[in-house]
Design a protein around this motif. Structure first.
Motif, mmCIF file in Angstrom:
data_model
loop_
_atom_site.group_PDB
_atom_site.id
_atom_site.type_symbol
_atom_site.label_atom_id
_atom_site.label_comp_id
_atom_site.label_asym_id
_atom_site.label_seq_id
_atom_site.Cartn_x
_atom_site.Cartn_y
_atom_site.Cartn_z
ATOM 1 N N GLU A 1 -0.550 7.163 -6.128
ATOM 2 C CA GLU A 1 -1.880 7.773 -6.220
ATOM 3 C C GLU A 1 -2.010 9.032 -5.367
ATOM 4 O O GLU A 1 -3.119 9.469 -5.070
ATOM 5 N N ASP B 1 0.821 -1.213 0.000
ATOM 6 C CA ASP B 1 0.000 0.000 0.000
ATOM 7 C C ASP B 1 0.856 1.265 0.000
ATOM 8 O O ASP B 1 0.428 2.312 -0.495
ATOM 9 N N LYS C 1 -4.051 6.718 -11.010
ATOM 10 C CA LYS C 1 -4.559 5.504 -10.385
ATOM 11 C C LYS C 1 -3.644 4.338 -10.742
ATOM 12 O O LYS C 1 -3.291 4.163 -11.912
ATOM 13 N N MET C 2 -3.263 3.567 -9.760
ATOM 14 C CA MET C 2 -2.402 2.414 -10.011
ATOM 15 C C MET C 2 -3.280 1.230 -10.429
ATOM 16 O O MET C 2 -3.657 0.393 -9.614
ATOM 17 N N LYS D 1 0.803 -6.326 -6.340
ATOM 18 C CA LYS D 1 0.740 -6.895 -5.001
ATOM 19 C C LYS D 1 1.056 -8.386 -5.001
ATOM 20 O O LYS D 1 1.821 -8.881 -4.161
ATOM 21 N N TYR E 1 -2.292 -2.396 -9.538
ATOM 22 C CA TYR E 1 -1.984 -2.665 -8.132
ATOM 23 C C TYR E 1 -2.176 -4.138 -7.773
ATOM 24 O O TYR E 1 -1.342 -4.716 -7.058
ATOM 25 N N ARG F 1 1.456 2.016 -3.586
ATOM 26 C CA ARG F 1 0.228 2.497 -4.217
ATOM 27 C C ARG F 1 -0.107 3.920 -3.770
ATOM 28 O O ARG F 1 -0.471 4.774 -4.594
#
Length: 475
Positions: free
Chosen positions: A437, A430, A443-444, A451, A447, A433
């Motif tokens: 962002e 996170d 916007k990822m 992850k 993600y 991300r």
């Protein structure tokens, strides 16, 4: 504390990052390793690793670098308790690479000078000698090797002394487009040679036999090439990320860098391998001879116009090499500049650039004196055989391969592996991300993919690459 000056534009950042990625790893390393590892099979594995490892590691390094706005060493010390020492590994690696990178850059300067000599019929040209004879004579001429290596190192140092925007960004914004144009010129000539089609088949015709015979070896070689080519696991992308504007889209820029780097690697293959098959179809497709013997023979056989092509080709290799060497030196310089600025000592960039270059020159001179093993300066290793110590030549018999083994073979995949573990299990994906962002317009979208990869797929693949590299060097 003084304001930290970074890149002035997205284009400048991309050209600097692409310049770091596009270097001897592409122009020399990619064709050599592709030629030695089955052509298409190597290319396939390389592309898969670039997607599953290269993209993940690059996004991670750019994100944590921009989040802290600090050097690689300070970034890990800020973000992690378990891996705070990792920044030192990421800084030692480019230092070792710089030592042999400048030596190779010096070789390229020498070969450009050779072709200038051929163009004007001067004594410092090849004088009718074959590419192999010229290369061997140069490797044995230790004074020339050191002099040209120092010239390349000085050029690198002067650009870094100019700073991020005034030196690195300015050089790469001009050098990278120029490199692309010159590479296209060489590709056209290489692919139109009689017999060049066999080189194209070798590169692009599906052939999976090398994977059946030595999957781990091909995987390890492609992985090492990917790390070296994309400048991953060596603090470069963390350093460049620390200078990146907060409004820029990290995920998009990472994708652009990887695509450009892979494209240039393929272009380098098209420039070198078809010529190798055309000129020496029975020869070994790999090793330094591919760049300094086979290609020089191509230029020599073209007559006067060949000297022009030779000058263009080796000039583009020099541009590619410098764009990477400045990023290697910048990793080291940034750390000490940040420390000086934090203590209120002002801008010490020029002083630290000189100090770092002098330190790198010590190992560089050793590599130049050794001449890829031709001069016999390599110190053999000592191994225990049947209860008795025996001396044996390890790591392919030269200091360059030894430093390459330590950096590309161990430090870079290990550093990237541990960084993924840090992001995946200590600070959490996170963090990456959220950094990407931080602006509403970014916007990822990848993600979920990031992850899964950063926690499971990428560490597993990098562990396999690391095992394969160690096996290749030590067993």
């Amino acid at each position: 504390m003084e304001e930290r000056k970074g890149f002035k534009s997205t284009f400048g950042f991309l050209m600097a990052a692409v310049g770091s990625a596009v270097g001897l790893g592409n122009i020399w390393g990619f064709p050599n390793k592709m030629g030695s590892n089955g052509g298409f099979a190597f290319l396939l594995v390389y592309i898969i690793l670039a997607v599953l490892c290269g993209y993940i590691v690059m996004v991670g390094e750019l994100a944590i670098g921009r989040k802290t706005g600090k050097s690689a060493i300070a970034t890990y010390q800020t973000l992690s308790r378990k891996f705070k020492w990792l920044g030192w590994l990421a800084t030692l690696s480019p230092f070792l690479i710089l030592s042999f990178y400048c030596a190779l850059g010096g070789y390229c300067i020498k070969y450009m000078v050779l072709n200038v000599g051929n163009l004007f019929g001067a004594e410092f040209g090849t004088n009718g000698l074959s590419g192999g004879a010229v290369f061997e004579a140069f490797m044995l001429n230790q004074t020339e090797g050191v002099v040209f290596g120092i010239i390349f190192l000085l050029l690198t140092m002067l650009i870094v002394m100019g700073g991020v925007a005034g030196g690195i960004e300015k050089f790469c914004s001009v050098g990278m487009p120029a490199l692309a144009v010159m590479l296209v010129v060489i590709i056209i000539r290489s692919c139109t040679l009689p017999g060049a089609v066999e080189g194209l088949k070798f590169m692009f015709m599906p052939n999976f036999e090398p994977l059946k015979e030595n999957f781990l070896g091909v995987l390890a070689t492609a992985g090492g090439q990917m790390f070296f080519s994309l400048s991953l696991g060596m603090g470069v992308m963390i350093t460049y990320g620390s200078y990146l504007d907060k409004k820029k889209d990290i995920a998009k820029n990472a994708l652009v860098i990887i695509c450009f780097d892979t494209l240039v690697a393929l272009m380098a293959g098209l420039a070198v391998l078809p010529a190798a098959f055309a000129l020496d179809p029975e020869g070994k497709i790999g090793g330094p001879s591919l760049l300094f013997v086979t290609l020089q023979n191509v230029f020599d056989n073209m007559g006067t116009i060949g000297a022009v092509f030779g000058i263009i080709f080796y000039l583009l290799v020099i541009l590619a090499a410098v764009s990477s060497s400045i990023s290697l030196l910048e990793v080291i310089v940034t750390h000490f500049c940040d420390k000086a600025a934090a203590k209120g000592k002002g801008d010490k960039r020029k002083a630290y650039s000189v100090i770092a270059a002098l330190a790198a020159s010590v190992l560089m001179v050793l590599v130049c004196l050794d001449g890829l093993g031709y001069s016999g300066y390599w110190v053999p290793g000592r191994v225990l055989v049947d209860g008795a110590w025996q001396y044996t030549a390890m790591y392919n018999d030269c200091w360059l391969d030894f430093f390459d083994m330590l950096s590309e073979g161990i430090m870079m995949p290990l550093g990237a592996l541990l960084m993924c573990l840090m992001i995946g299990y200590e600070i959490g994906p996170d963090v990456v991300r959220d950094e990407i962002e931080r602006n509403e317009g970014h916007k990822m979208k990848s993600y979920g993919f990031f992850k899964i990869c950063v926690r499971f797929i990428t560490p597993l693949l990098m562990a396999m690459v690391l095992i394969g590299q160690i096996k290749d060097f030590f067993l």
